[in-house]
Enzyme design. Sequence first.
Site, short mmCIF file in Angstrom:
data_model
loop_
_atom_site.label_atom_id
_atom_site.label_comp_id
_atom_site.label_asym_id
_atom_site.label_seq_id
_atom_site.Cartn_x
_atom_site.Cartn_y
_atom_site.Cartn_z
N CYS A 1 46.51 40.82 40.82
CA CYS A 1 47.37 40.35 41.91
C CYS A 1 47.83 38.92 41.68
CB CYS A 1 46.65 40.46 43.25
SG CYS A 1 46.41 42.15 43.81
N ASP B 1 34.63 40.59 43.35
CA ASP B 1 34.28 39.25 42.87
C ASP B 1 33.62 39.42 41.51
OD1 ASP B 1 33.20 36.77 42.32
OD2 ASP B 1 32.40 36.45 44.34
N LYS C 1 37.36 28.02 29.36
CA LYS C 1 38.18 29.10 28.80
C LYS C 1 37.80 29.34 27.34
CE LYS C 1 41.34 30.96 30.40
NZ LYS C 1 41.40 32.26 31.13
#
Length: 371
Positions: free
Chosen positions: A19, A62, A158
């Site tokens: 989303c 989650d 990351k």
Amino acid sequence: MAARNPVPSLGHVVVIGGCGFLGSHIVSLIIKRHPDTTVSVLDLRTSSNRNASSQVSYHDADITDLDLLLKLFSQLKPDCVIHTASPHFHLPPAVHDKVNIGGTKNLLKAAQETGVKAFVYTSSAGVVLGPQTELVNATEEWPMVTGDAQPEYYTTTKAYAEIAVLEANRTPASFLTCAIRPAGIFGEGDVQLLPPIIGAYRKGQTKFQVGPNDNLFDFTYVENVAYGHLLAAQALLHTHKMLPTVPLDHERVDGEAFFITNGQPVYFWDFARAVWHECGDRLPLSKVWKLNADFASGVGFLLEWIFWAIGKTPNLTRKQVRYSTVYKYHNIDKAKKRLGYAPLVDLDEGVRRGVRHHLENEAKQAQKKDQ
């Protein structure tokens, strides 16, 4: 007439963060290019950017909750996971640790334990950019910059998540992973790159630039980034069919990282001016004031302290000065050769689409307020 090549199904794909900005474009492109594919979206909240196709289902989840992920994956039984979820850049380091590193490891464990075949991770081209580094035709062989050497904690997390993903490749032997490193993503629904540039136009700031504008920079239209992810997923699933055969090193996709860009590096301020031109700006270059980068950095430092005292962020920061004056472009030959990647949309068209979408949304919001 020759028969058209059949479009391969990707089976059942779970898009993590589907989303969000990039994730929602990946979902749309799957529906467009792989119509026989089933898509499940997992996101913290699934109320925005929903695709109306009956092929797509939505599930609130989650990724820091491993038990929930194991339950969902056991029910959904996906063939492929595309992981795009990440917290906002400006959130505290603890959040980046929990979501980028912890959440990614949870997803890997859930995928490994439920028979997922392919796992594609959205990393960042920034993992090779350090405070003193300039990226000139950077390849995937460039070393990662992490820890104390990396000024952006978000980028460090990351990088560590990418390492975890690639180390998980072929553990078990039927589980294949890779990482996509996009650079400077923009487009419809962009909330980080286009809005501040358009905001500068609204504030009448198009007559300023920092530095001489001689630094090449990569900006990448979001649909091209989405396409890179789908090619990676397709390649991993194809490799899975060939198991236990291992591809030759120069063909291999699993266990590898790939830069994805538009392949059209441009001078930094030329991109901003293309955005401003699409907004209606016609200021001639002869009217542009060029600010010395060192001077602008000093001003940024001063403004950061003043605004920190009042709990706000200034319009000019040292980070913005460096970002607008550094060389940052990448070599995408590896993606071209191994994934068959070529941008679907060129830079000019991407700017037109992104800016027009933003302006149309602004007009709609203004109309709602007037009603």
